[in-house]
Scaffold this active site. Structure first.
Site: not given
Lengths: 356, 353
Positions: A148-150, A152
């Site tokens: 998720i986000c960073q 990810g």
């Protein structure tokens, strides 16, 4: 302050100002009574830890129908309980209810002694140890990875470095192509003197990072705090608000070396896309990602714009890849009613179809 | 409990007094609005109202600060601080809304007439609050600290207190000068004083006993020399933000005027606030998206970091003679521990395999 008379009415103005004072008093009174805010609704067990990193295993809320476990890697800049704020706003609970076996990595709060932690440490030590623990304890050669986000971006790099350990890769609001200038953070980071920042701070303080995020929408922040004055009598709404505030304020520091590498190699040099990214002693080749990929982006994301996420599908070597557009923002992906209703089941369904 | 009751009483009393004054001012204003009035009279009344609003804010701030101390640290306290800060902006903006009433009542509202009532320096205060700009007081604090440092570590710095005081004064003047756009002149004055100070010190360093202090003084002066570089950029940054805010306010007025034409009922202050917030959000997003802004923002940031770096070096120098572990020494230790941990981890992994 509502004063809509055509004729100037001083009484109405005074009343309105007085009303604001009353609301502020009420806000104080409520905050004094409300005490600590509880976050986290899903039951979990600490199954592995190394240094400050913890791996949690969530207890099933329904029979596990997807036997391959999924491990969630969240960003370093905020805390992962965004995924499990409260019973009716828990992305993790929705996944559990769909029959998934869920693990999550908590990166913890780096202290000054952790300033030298690098991308290599986070990926080839912490994440790798967590993945190996799950593989060994569940007897699966490869498991599902959801970043998720960073987190990810970390997951994408990890999947490229250790493709044999990942059965399916899911990326959510994940920046991959950093050449975009659609998001302010992407634009601002390009000319940032990250070396000076890391050399001087060592450990990048959480409030320095938060200030950058808050700067993205300075006026909406004011509106938000004025509007919340109207829910001071509604304990449930206020607690929901405060849970989100707690998450926003709870911003861990960032290990300096990891921050330096992330900003320089990715935000400034876009090496994941352009090539040349080295983690530890290994070259990262994104084409080595050949496992099925589900790439989810938020159409109104102002932190990770779609143009930073979408290109991933064209870069990987996977034959089975899907792009999922979620109508909403960066946070709405996890906490909105739509997310609970639609996104979590869609992910579970996608994984079920690729469980064997 | 008694203490809490006192706080409540204080909370209630402070705004009550101010509200009473507001009532009187409001009544005067109402009467003025009902009579033909000159622009000056409108200005006077507006100023009175502004004063009242300032009283409200400062009074509430004082009481609020006391009350915050009764709350435990945590999300409630932080949120309340943010709520109060936002409420201050909300009230401050209300001051600019008031002149609109006159135009509403006389049905003469147009953005141009409002502009005549809008005091840019007052509006800057709203923007400063939104963006949390550093006040001139912070500049003085830096000078005071640098001077105290030099006085503490060097046995002769006190004899130069006049020059040091001049330096501090010129720093404060420089800040004010920069905000009014007179950058070159103020920088020149500052540089001259700094150079004179250094020239005066040079003979002292020829004395062997004082040689060891040279590094302290040079580093401190070097830091003070970097300060204008920071302030020039910061002033430019603030000025850009203020200009965007002023320009957007004009647009807000134009949009509001249109809204007035389009709807029968007079829009409320909340509607005005909403338009103001939305339009500013958009305008600043455009500003922030410009390459030039990113460059300037990074320049401000880097110049600030340079000062922070010198402060850290000064601190190390000051602590070096004492039996304490320095930051740089701890960093070396952290690096060793990090490398060893990694090595042990790799060996354990190897052994398992």
């Amino acid at each position: 302050m509502t004063a809509s008379a055509r004729v100037f009415d001083p009484q109405a103005q005074v009343k309105a100002a007085w009303e604001l004072s009353r609301k502020l008093i009420k806000a104080y009174e409520t905050m004094r009574k409300i005490g600590a805010i509880e976050v986290g609704a899903a039951a979990k067990e600490l199954v592995f830890e190394y240094d400050k990193i913890k791996l949690y295993h969530y207890q099933p809320e329904a029979p596990v129908t997807c036997r391959v476990p999924v491990v969630i890697a969240y960003a370093l800049v905020n805390r992962p309980y965004m995924l499990d704020l409260q019973p009716d706003r828990s992305f993790i609970r929705r996944l559990l209810q769909q029959g998934l076996d869920v693990y999550a990595i908590d990166w913890g709060y780096p202290a000054r002694a952790d300033k030298y932690l690098s991308l290599d440490d986070y990926l080839n030590v912490f994440l790798n140890d967590g993945v190996d623990f799950i593989r060994a304890s569940t007897k699966h050669d490869a498991i599902n990875l959801m970043g998720i986000c960073q987190g990810g971006t970390f997951s994408t790099i990890y999947a490229a470095l250790h493709p044999q350990k990942i059965k399916n890769l899911i990326t959510i609001v994940t920046p991959v192509d950093f050449s975009t200038n659609d998001g302010l953070l992407f634009r601002w980071s390009k000319s940032m003197n990250v070396d000076a920042m890391v050399d001087i701070y060592g450990l990048i303080p959480g409030d320095v990072l938060s200030a950058g995020y808050l700067m993205l929408r300075p006026f909406m922040k004011i509106s938000k705090y004025i509007e919340v004055l109207d829910v001071m009598d509604d304990r449930e709404k206020l607690e929901n608000f405060l849970r989100m505030e707690q998450w926003i304020l709870d911003s861990p520091a960032h290990a300096g070396e990891c921050y330096r590498q992330f900003v320089k190699a990715l935000y400034q040099q876009n090496k994941l896309v352009e090539g040349g990214l080295v983690v530890g002693e290994q070259q990262v080749d994104i084409k080595k990602i050949t496992m099925p990929l589900l790439n989810i982006y938020a159409s109104d994301d102002h932190i990770v714009p779609p143009s930073a996420s979408i290109p991933l599908n064209g870069l990987v070597g996977s034959a089975d890849k899907e792009l999922y557009s979620f109508k909403g923002g960066h946070i709405g992906v996890f906490v909105s009613a739509k997310s609970q209703r639609e996104l979590a089941p869609a992910i579970a369904n996608w994984l079920h179809q690729r469980a064997n | 409990m008694e203490k809490i009751a006192d706080f409540y009483q204080e909370w209630l009393n402070a705004p009550t007094k101010i509200m009473k004054n507001w009532m009187e001012a409001g009544e005067n204003r109402r009467q003025a609005f009902q009579e033909p009035e000159t622009t000056k009279k409108a200005h006077d009344l507006h100023d009175t109202w502004m004063d009242m609003s300032h009283s409200w804010a400062s009074s509430m701030r004082e009481v609020f600060d006391n009350m915050m101390n009764t709350l435990p640290r945590g999300v409630g306290r932080e949120t309340l601080a943010n709520i109060f800060s936002s409420a201050e902006t909300y009230v401050k903006l209300f001051e600019f809304w008031l002149p609109i009433y006159k135009s509403l009542q006389e049905k003469t509202f147009d953005p141009a007439s409002y502009q005549r009532l809008l005091d840019p320096s007052q509006y800057q205060e709203v923007l400063d609050k939104v963006f949390d700009f550093v006040s001139p007081g912070a500049a003085k604090e830096l000078y005071d600290q640098a001077i105290k440092y030099l006085e503490a570590v060097t046995p002769f710095a006190q004899s130069f207190s006049t020059q040091l005081a001049d330096l501090a004064q010129s720093g404060a003047r420089m800040y004010a000068g920069m905000l009014t756009g007179d950058l070159g002149e103020t920088l020149k004055v500052y540089e001259n004083i700094l150079d004179a100070y250094k020239r005066n010190l040079n003979p002292m360093f020829k004395l062997p006993a004082l040689e060891k202090f040279r590094e302290h003084v040079e580093l401190a002066l070097n830091m003070l020399r970097k300060y204008p570089a920071f302030m020039v950029r910061y002033a430019k940054y603030q000025s850009l933000m203020h200009a965007t805010g002023q320009k957007t306010m004009e647009k807000v007025m134009a949009q509001f005027a249109q809204k007035m034409k389009d709807q029968a009922a007079t829009p409320s202050y909340d509607e005005f606030f909403k338009i103001w917030a939305e339009m500013n959000e958009q305008a600043y997003n455009e500003l922030f998206s410009a390459e030039a802004f990113a460059t300037l923002q990074n320049e401000v940031h880097n110049a600030g970091l340079e000062i922070k770096r010198d402060f850290q070096s000064l601190t190390e120098l000051a602590l070096a003679p004492y039996p304490v572990v320095l930051r740089s020494e701890m960093d070396e230790l952290y690096k060793t521990i990090h490398d060893l941990k990694k090595r042990v981890h790799d060996l354990e992994k190897e052994k398992k395999q």
